[in-house]
Design an enzyme around this catalytic site. Structure first.
Site, PDB file in Angstrom:
ATOM      1  N   ARG A  43      -6.255   1.205 -14.383  1.00 52.02           N
ATOM      2  CA  ARG A  43      -5.998   0.066 -13.495  1.00 52.02           C
ATOM      3  C   ARG A  43      -7.226  -0.830 -13.513  1.00 52.02           C
ATOM      4  O   ARG A  43      -8.282  -0.470 -12.998  1.00 52.02           O
ATOM      5  CB  ARG A  43      -5.712   0.594 -12.086  1.00 52.02           C
ATOM      6  CG  ARG A  43      -5.353  -0.476 -11.071  1.00 52.02           C
ATOM      7  CD  ARG A  43      -4.849   0.187  -9.797  1.00 52.02           C
ATOM      8  NE  ARG A  43      -4.495  -0.755  -8.777  1.00 52.02           N
ATOM      9  CZ  ARG A  43      -5.326  -1.191  -7.826  1.00 52.02           C
ATOM     10  NH1 ARG A  43      -6.577  -0.748  -7.780  1.00 52.02           N
ATOM     11  NH2 ARG A  43      -4.902  -2.061  -6.925  1.00 52.02           N
ATOM     12  N   GLU A  44      -7.074  -1.999 -14.148  1.00 52.39           N
ATOM     13  CA  GLU A  44      -8.157  -2.979 -14.265  1.00 52.39           C
ATOM     14  C   GLU A  44      -7.631  -4.278 -13.711  1.00 52.39           C
ATOM     15  O   GLU A  44      -6.607  -4.781 -14.178  1.00 52.39           O
ATOM     16  CB  GLU A  44      -8.521  -3.175 -15.749  1.00 52.39           C
ATOM     17  CG  GLU A  44      -9.153  -1.982 -16.398  1.00 52.39           C
ATOM     18  CD  GLU A  44     -10.583  -1.779 -15.941  1.00 52.39           C
ATOM     19  OE1 GLU A  44     -11.367  -2.739 -15.965  1.00 52.39           O
ATOM     20  OE2 GLU A  44     -10.908  -0.640 -15.523  1.00 52.39           O
ATOM     21  N   LYS A  45      -8.302  -4.832 -12.728  1.00 53.13           N
ATOM     22  CA  LYS A  45      -7.748  -6.042 -12.124  1.00 53.13           C
ATOM     23  C   LYS A  45      -8.368  -7.314 -12.701  1.00 53.13           C
ATOM     24  O   LYS A  45      -7.707  -8.341 -12.775  1.00 53.13           O
ATOM     25  CB  LYS A  45      -7.907  -5.993 -10.589  1.00 53.13           C
ATOM     26  CG  LYS A  45      -6.897  -5.041  -9.944  1.00 53.13           C
ATOM     27  CD  LYS A  45      -5.456  -5.490 -10.222  1.00 53.13           C
ATOM     28  CE  LYS A  45      -4.395  -4.536  -9.735  1.00 53.13           C
ATOM     29  NZ  LYS A  45      -3.063  -4.798 -10.277  1.00 53.13           N
ATOM     30  N   ASN A  73      -1.757  -0.120 -15.801  1.00 50.80           N
ATOM     31  CA  ASN A  73      -1.316  -0.852 -14.614  1.00 50.80           C
ATOM     32  C   ASN A  73      -0.982  -2.295 -14.988  1.00 50.80           C
ATOM     33  O   ASN A  73      -1.820  -2.999 -15.580  1.00 50.80           O
ATOM     34  CB  ASN A  73      -2.436  -0.821 -13.564  1.00 50.80           C
ATOM     35  CG  ASN A  73      -2.028  -1.539 -12.296  1.00 50.80           C
ATOM     36  OD1 ASN A  73      -2.074  -2.750 -12.208  1.00 50.80           O
ATOM     37  ND2 ASN A  73      -1.595  -0.764 -11.321  1.00 50.80           N
ATOM     38  N   ASP A  93       4.451  -7.834  -9.869  1.00 53.01           N
ATOM     39  CA  ASP A  93       4.224  -7.887 -11.316  1.00 53.01           C
ATOM     40  C   ASP A  93       5.521  -8.252 -12.025  1.00 53.01           C
ATOM     41  O   ASP A  93       6.507  -8.640 -11.392  1.00 53.01           O
ATOM     42  CB  ASP A  93       3.702  -6.526 -11.817  1.00 53.01           C
ATOM     43  CG  ASP A  93       2.359  -6.166 -11.177  1.00 53.01           C
ATOM     44  OD1 ASP A  93       1.650  -7.096 -10.734  1.00 53.01           O
ATOM     45  OD2 ASP A  93       2.036  -4.967 -11.114  1.00 53.01           O
ATOM     46  N   SER A 112       5.669   0.505  -7.762  1.00 50.07           N
ATOM     47  CA  SER A 112       5.131   0.666  -6.400  1.00 50.07           C
ATOM     48  C   SER A 112       6.181   0.261  -5.377  1.00 50.07           C
ATOM     49  O   SER A 112       6.764  -0.825  -5.498  1.00 50.07           O
ATOM     50  CB  SER A 112       3.911  -0.243  -6.184  1.00 50.07           C
ATOM     51  OG  SER A 112       2.871   0.144  -7.019  1.00 50.07           O
ATOM     52  N   THR A 140     -10.098   1.341  -0.869  1.00 51.60           N
ATOM     53  CA  THR A 140      -9.870   1.020  -2.285  1.00 51.60           C
ATOM     54  C   THR A 140      -8.915  -0.164  -2.438  1.00 51.60           C
ATOM     55  O   THR A 140      -9.009  -0.917  -3.396  1.00 51.60           O
ATOM     56  CB  THR A 140      -9.288   2.260  -3.009  1.00 51.60           C
ATOM     57  OG1 THR A 140     -10.100   3.378  -2.688  1.00 51.60           O
ATOM     58  CG2 THR A 140      -9.262   2.079  -4.505  1.00 51.60           C
ATOM     59  N   LYS A 141      -7.990  -0.317  -1.513  1.00 44.45           N
ATOM     60  CA  LYS A 141      -7.057  -1.447  -1.561  1.00 44.45           C
ATOM     61  C   LYS A 141      -7.122  -2.157  -0.225  1.00 44.45           C
ATOM     62  O   LYS A 141      -6.802  -1.572   0.808  1.00 44.45           O
ATOM     63  CB  LYS A 141      -5.636  -0.934  -1.861  1.00 44.45           C
ATOM     64  CG  LYS A 141      -4.668  -2.049  -2.190  1.00 44.45           C
ATOM     65  CD  LYS A 141      -3.401  -1.497  -2.841  1.00 44.45           C
ATOM     66  CE  LYS A 141      -2.451  -2.624  -3.152  1.00 44.45           C
ATOM     67  NZ  LYS A 141      -1.370  -2.205  -4.024  1.00 44.45           N
ATOM     68  N   GLY A 172      -5.283   6.587   0.436  1.00 50.17           N
ATOM     69  CA  GLY A 172      -6.051   7.359   1.419  1.00 50.17           C
ATOM     70  C   GLY A 172      -5.911   8.860   1.273  1.00 50.17           C
ATOM     71  O   GLY A 172      -6.167   9.600   2.220  1.00 50.17           O
ATOM     72  N   MET A 279     -14.794  38.246  18.693  1.00 48.26           N
ATOM     73  CA  MET A 279     -14.178  37.833  19.962  1.00 48.26           C
ATOM     74  C   MET A 279     -15.092  36.861  20.724  1.00 48.26           C
ATOM     75  O   MET A 279     -15.168  36.902  21.936  1.00 48.26           O
ATOM     76  CB  MET A 279     -13.844  39.070  20.831  1.00 48.26           C
ATOM     77  CG  MET A 279     -13.347  40.297  20.088  1.00 48.26           C
ATOM     78  SD  MET A 279     -11.880  40.040  19.076  1.00 48.26           S
ATOM     79  CE  MET A 279     -10.553  40.403  20.183  1.00 48.26           C
TER      80      MET A 279
END
Ligand code: 3NM
Length: 506
Positions: A43-45, A73, A93, A112, A140-141, A172, A279
């Site tokens: 996943r590279e944005k 991705n 997408d 997704s 992360t998002k 998460g 105990m």
């Protein structure tokens, strides 16, 4: 690699920005593959096409070495350029129909989804799997509006359970919540097939160690769900025999916070089945004990320091130790009712084991708790409804003891018809059952329902053998014989199979 037969269980989604300094992106991916990752998504944005393709070739070399599929991705062009096994696309997408036309039927396409409607459309249009998220907020998002939570995930799974395709959850997720998420996703018909994880792997000091832990947690949760849907009486009895042996071979420590009356009997019963009792009620050592405990038993009989009990439960849950609550006399006074509510709200309980009066009172099904003794006969359906309802409401196992004992995790229900009439004549026999359930849970963390059944069976079978001894002629001699027989039964667990009167209730 056989395309489309994909193991989704531990799915790494990459993010270069999370790689710790001193580590490399490819190095982190390789360590994750060594640790058991079953699927990788690159996943590279913000990477230019040329560099993206170069990087994708390098990652593909690694995934091929480990026999793991690689998905890209969003960028179908990159996936085609490097002949990746498929793509993962988001709602904004390229539409799935066009992606399928371009990639053909053999490539994997994941989509997704955040709603039932998105899932329905993706399935209709031929997705191979769904990535359902975000389950929880994650740094992360950034643009997550409302996380689904475990309930939202289960809701989407329910909507698709008549025509399911594989699913992974994302957002998460870490070792802390992986089991809870998988177990909670179960609709009774389907459950999530795997977990997609970014930061808990990419940012790990050693992704191999992180992935080994995740893989172990995920596979044991998935396999216990597999067991879950069709556990038979024979499965439960086989489990009980092995569970006895596991206590003997691992000697787990079981930290009891229990009542004044039963403390000595509980400690001896714990020792008799091969676990190690402690105990303590001192706050100063709770944290340290939790790092070595195998389980925690909380018994509401003596309620001196409720805050300390709650702290102990919380620190044990954080250390992944099962917490067993015995809600002694929970309906008897306002204080007990309020204390029980605090346990239910503030602690992550694994098993609640009470008598019929206590459990029916908790379920609001008409039980009257009269101090510490049970209210006697009740109809089976009432009991079954109570244990199922409470197990679902509290996301834990419920054990109800009485002439017949009932155990449920919300889906499965077992009834146990063992137990001698002397049991209710000695004080704290129910507390002893809870202690023994804690011992079984401590050493058998893969299925707490079956561990609870095994614990109750061990005590009730031992009680029958003890009562049959020729010198036993009343509750006093029975009490001593019961400890002896707990010891004998747990050393010869095939006795459980021989004596068990166990029923699976559909
Ligand atoms: N997709 P982490 S959440 C990449 O909701 C991604 O579809 C999401 O990162 C979605 O494992 C997410 O570090 C980030 O929480 C997940």
């Amino acid at each position: 690699m056989s395309i489309k037969k994909i193991d989704y269980s531990l799915y790494l989604v990459t993010d270069r920005s999370l790689v710790p300094s001193q580590k490399t992106f490819l190095g982190q991916i390789e360590r994750a593959l060594e640790g058991g990752v079953t699927l990788v998504q690159l996943r590279e944005k913000d990477t230019e096409t040329g560099s993206f393709i170069q990087l994708a070739f390098e990652v593909k070399e690694l995934t091929r070495k480990y026999g793991v599929p690689l998905l890209i991705n969003d960028r179908l062009d990159v996936a085609l350029a490097i002949d990746a096994e498929g793509v993962h696309i988001g709602q904004d997408d390229m539409p799935l129909k066009q992606a399928r036309l371009l990639l053909g039927p053999k490539k994997i396409i994941g989509v997704s989804c955040n709603t039932e409607q998105e899932a329905e459309i993706a399935i209709r249009d031929g997705a191979d799997y769904l990535g359902i998220g975000a389950i929880w907020f994650t740094s992360t998002k950034k643009n997550i509006k409302t996380p689904l939570g475990v309930e939202g995930l289960q809701r989407i799974l329910k909507s698709m359970q008549e025509a399911p395709i594989p699913t992974v959850a994302i957002g998460g997720i870490s070792a802390k919540n992986a089991c809870e998420l998988i177990t909670g996703s179960n609709t009774g018909k389907i459950h999530v097939d795997g977990l997609a994880i970014v930061s808990a792997i990419m940012a790990a000091e050693d992704p191999k160690i992180a992935c080994q832990e995740l893989f172990q947690l995920i596979s044991s949760s998935l396999s216990s769900l597999g067991l879950k849907l069709n556990t038979t009486v024979d499965d439960a009895l086989d489990f009980a025999v092995e569970a006895c042996k596991k206590i003997k071979s691992t000697t787990p420590m079981v930290h009891h916070i229990t009542n004044y009356v039963v403390i000595n009997d509980n400690a001896n019963a714990t020792l008799a089945v091969g676990a190690s009792p402690i105990m303590s009620t001192n706050r100063q050592e709770l944290d340290q004990l939790a790092t070595v405990n195998g389980a925690m038993l909380l018994n509401m009989g003596t309620l001196n320091d409720v805050d300390m009990m709650i702290l102990a439960a919380q620190v044990n849950a954080r250390n992944k130790n099962p917490v067993v609550l015995d809600p002694v006399g929970c309906g008897a006074t306002t204080f007990r009712k309020e204390t029980l509510a605090r346990f239910l709200n503030e602690c992550d309980l694994t098993v609640i084991k009470g008598n019929a009066g206590e459990i029916l009172s908790m379920a609001g099904l008409g039980g009257k708790s009269r101090g510490v003794d049970s209210v006697g006969e009740n109809e089976e359906q009432l009991m079954v409804n109570a244990v199922k309802l409470l197990a679902r409401q509290n996301n834990c196992v419920i054990g109800l003891t009485g002439p017949t004992d009932y155990v449920s995790d919300g889906d499965r229900v077992f009834a146990i018809d063992n137990g001698h009439a002397y049991l209710p004549l000695i004080t704290g026999s129910g507390c002893m059952v809870s202690s023994i359930v804690a011992c079984f849970a401590a050493a058998n963390k893969d299925d707490y329902l079956l561990a609870t059944v095994a614990g109750i069976l061990t005590v009730t079978v031992a009680s029958e053998i003890a009562a049959a001894r020729d010198y036993v002629n009343g509750p006093g001699t029975f009490r001593a014989a019961l400890i002896d027989e707990l010891y004998n039964v747990s050393n010869s667990p095939d006795l459980i199979k021989h004596y068990a009167k166990l029923r699976c209730i559909k």
